[in-house]
Structure formats: C-alpha cells, structure tokens
Design a protein around this motif. Structure first.
Motif, mmCIF file in Angstrom:
data_model
loop_
_atom_site.group_PDB
_atom_site.id
_atom_site.type_symbol
_atom_site.label_atom_id
_atom_site.label_comp_id
_atom_site.label_asym_id
_atom_site.label_seq_id
_atom_site.Cartn_x
_atom_site.Cartn_y
_atom_site.Cartn_z
ATOM 1 N N GLY A 101 -25.097 -110.377 103.813
ATOM 2 C CA GLY A 101 -26.295 -109.830 103.194
ATOM 3 C C GLY A 101 -27.023 -110.808 102.293
ATOM 4 N N SER A 135 -23.208 -101.791 101.600
ATOM 5 C CA SER A 135 -24.082 -102.854 101.075
ATOM 6 C C SER A 135 -23.301 -103.808 100.184
ATOM 7 C CB SER A 135 -25.244 -102.242 100.287
ATOM 8 O OG SER A 135 -26.088 -101.485 101.124
ATOM 9 N N ASP A 149 -24.978 -107.406 99.914
ATOM 10 C CA ASP A 149 -26.397 -107.185 100.198
ATOM 11 C C ASP A 149 -27.098 -106.440 99.067
ATOM 12 O OD1 ASP A 149 -28.663 -107.449 101.824
ATOM 13 O OD2 ASP A 149 -28.410 -105.439 102.649
#
Length: 421
Positions: free
Chosen positions: A323, A384, A389
């Motif tokens: 990410g 995430s 990310d």
C-alpha cells in the motif's frame, strides 16, 4: 466533531509555525568574521534557512545548500540545489561534492555557517571509499523498509559517507564552523540530524555493521569490507579539526509541541505533553496511545477529560504490504482500530515537513466514526493496516491533511482530543 477537528489542525499549524526559520534562526547568528563567510547546508528546511540568513546577515557571504525537490526558495547570494529524498540521487551527489570543494583551503579568519535540518542524510550524499551512489541507494531503500530506527539508519549512513559523521566540519578546518540545526530526531543529538556532517560521532564501524546484521540487510562485499576494516570510521570527539566547530539548536520537536499546547490551552482545553521523542513501530505506538486515551475517557486517569494528549518523535514502519503509507497514517490507522470507535476521541497525526512517507500528504484526521465510514465504503481497516495502506485508507474518506511543503521539519506531530461523554 468539527470544533475538535479544527482545534487539532490549528495546533498542528502552530507547531509548524514555531519551527519556521524566520522566527528561530536570527537570534542564533554569529558575528561576522575577519575573513570570508561561507554558507553550506542540507535538509528540507535548508533553503528557507538560507533565505532568512541572507536577509539578516550584515556583510558579504556566498555558498551552496541542497534541499528536497519542491522545497527551493529564491536566494540572491546562496545557491540552492534540489535533490531527491528519501532515496538519494545524482543531484545530491553532485551537490555534496561541490560543498566539499567550496570549504577547502579556508583560513582561521573564515567562517562557515552550516544550515542543517531533517532530510539532509539523503540530500547530502557522498559515498565513502570505493562505494557508489547505487550502493548507497540500495542500502538506503533497505533501511527504510527494515523497521530500523532513525538513529540506527544514520549510524550506518555516517560510516558509509565521505561527508557525514563530522567529515564536513573536518574539511573546513581551520575555519570556524557554526552549525544551525533544526532537529527532526528523538533526543536532538547533532550527530543524528542529517547524520551529523559537522558533529563528532561516538558510534563505530562495528556498530554500523551490527545494525546491518540485525535487520538482515544484504550488502555488497565492498561495503562489508569497508566496515570490517574500519576504513569508514567517522570523526570522533576530541579531534583537533573540530576544535573551532560549534552547534546551535534553533528549533526542536519540544518547542513545536509547546507552541501547539499553548493553542489548546488558549481554547480552554488542558493539554498534556507525553513526550517529544517517542519511537517504535508506528502501529505499536498507536495501540499504546489508544490504551492511554481509553483510560482517560473511561477512568479519568491519569488525566480527566476533556483534555488533549500531545506527542512527537519518529516512529518506524516495517513495510510488509504493497500500500501507500507513512508512519503517521500507519499510527493513526492502528490507533483507530484499537479505539474501536470510542465516542469523544479525535486525533491528528502529521509530519511537520508536510510529507508522510513518500507522499505529498502530511498525515490525516481520525474521528469516532472513521471506522464505520470506512466499512460503509467497503474498506476493511485491518486489511488496510496489513497492507501498509494508511494513505489509501484516509484519502478514500477525505480525511487526509495536505498542506504542501512547510519548509521546516521537527518530526512527527500527534494530538488526541478526549472529550467528555
């Protein structure tokens, strides 16, 4: 929510403003010398520092400083060169070579003013011994992904350099050297700010080699040979070439936190500074800060809400995902997951230079409803975080903080507002 968010942003802006060269540099200028005045330097704030110096210097001067792409400002007598950060490039290599050439042949009547700020380690790159720029780039990239602390990274950099670790000051001998520093490192050690080009260094080649081994960073045989032989040793305390060198700390993370605290208190909210040199994995620091915030919110310990908790320092991120991340958004995403939507807790985390990781994004805001909003968009916060990310996560929510180049750098800024339920 809006009032809390605005207050936290005002506090971040105050922290950045407190570290601007226009405020903090002029009081630290030395008197003009009998001979020449030469200005050199490196860092994200170095160009702005040079501009302020020009405006306040009473006599002649000339010089060269190198700053990050996009951070140059117009100067009349000091040349500004832009180079890459955080991975060095050919422009930084050429600038470092020119700086060393500029300071050669000086006399005891001359003065060198060295302007140093965060980011100088990659901007002022000059490989030592038989090393190449490609060698330095490869090792720098590996260090950035390894989870090594900034102190560990800079230890390695000092021992693979021909200009860091006190070597620049030694090259200025016998001229007087006054280094003006904007600190971006925990503890404000001059040897760690831009890897200490004008500072004596107590660490050794053996220390640098141990760090590379600790993080399992594969290096070329010539790098290993340089460190094992001791040929990459830096300039040590007591070296006579540094006798006429002094350092002046003009801005620090603590100063920035105190300026931010004043804004919060003026708004009627008690502010507590937890520390200006907090290190560790960003996601781990997020979990710890969440624990403290929950204790305040639920138990009124060690402080009663409403209050604001401030901290600074430089966390690290061990990159395992694909990410777009930075240490501030990684911290904030971890914090949000650990808080689990606890009512009344808002946060901001930003890099004071305006760049978190390699993105032109300073950081982000977090609110109690952040996780719920992400789930509504089909974004899984834990996924995430696992993918490093943070920028992708907060951008999707419209919660990124974008302020552009701040022309200073006093490390990370973290603030948690804990309201009354």
């Amino acid at each position: 929510m809006t009032d809390s968010r605005l207050l936290l942003r005002k506090m971040f802006d105050a922290a950045v403003e407190a570290a601007q060269s226009s405020h903090c540099l002029p009081p630290h200028l030395p008197p003009p010398p009998r001979g020449r005045t030469l200005v050199v330097g490196a860092g994200k704030a170095s160009a702005e520092m040079a501009r302020v110096l020009e405006r306040h210097w009473p006599g002649e001067l000339s010089g060269l400083v190198v700053t990050r792409y996009g951070y140059a400002v117009p100067c009349e007598r000091i040349e500004i060169v832009e180079a890459a950060h955080p991975v060095p490039d050919e422009a930084g290599l050429a600038a470092a070579g020119r700086i060393l050439a500029l300071v050669s042949g000086l006399t005891a009547d001359d003065l060198v003013i060295c302007l140093i700020s965060g980011g100088g380690s990659s901007l002022l790159v000059l490989p030592g011994d038989e090393l190449t720029l490609a060698d330095k780039q490869r090792i720098n990239k590996a260090l950035l992904k390894s989870g090594a602390t900034i102190g560990e990274m800079n230890c390695v950099r000092r021992h693979l350099s021909a200009i860091k670790g006190g070597r620049l000051a030694a090259a200025c001998h016998p001229a007087k050297v006054v280094t003006l520093l904007i600190s971006d490192v925990p503890g404000d050690d001059p040897a760690d700010i831009a890897s200490g080009p004008t500072a004596a260094d107590r660490s050794t080649c053996a220390d640098a080699l141990a760090i590379l081994r600790r993080y399992r960073i594969d290096v070329p045989d010539k790098v290993r040979a340089l460190l094992e032989s001791g040929r990459g040793e830096s300039v040590k305390p007591g070296d006579p070439r540094l006798a006429a060198s002094e350092a002046r700390m003009i801005a620090t993370p603590q100063m920035a936190l105190e300026a931010a605290a004043a804004v919060g208190r003026a708004a009627g909210v008690p502010v507590h500074i937890l520390g200006d040199s907090i290190e560790g994995e960003a996601r781990d620091v997020g979990i710890v800060m969440a624990g403290i915030a929950l204790q305040v919110a639920r138990r009124q310990q060690p402080f009663a809400p409403p209050c604001i908790l401030l901290s600074g320092g430089e966390t690290t991120v061990t990159v395992r995902g694909q990410g777009r991340g930075g240490r501030n958004v990684e911290f904030l995403l971890s914090l949000g997951i650990a808080l689990g939507g606890e009512p009344g807790i808002h946060a901001i985390a930003c890099d004071t230079d305006g760049v978190d990781g390699q993105e032109e994004i300073a950081g982000a805001h977090l609110a109690p409803e952040t996780l719920a909003r992400a789930w509504e968009l089909g974004i899984k916060p834990r996924d995430s975080l696992a993918d490093n990310d943070g920028h992708g996560f907060f951008q999707a929510l419209g919660d990124s903080v974008v302020c552009g180049p701040t022309l200073t750098n006093v490390n990370d800024f973290r603030a948690l507002y804990i309201g009354v339920k």
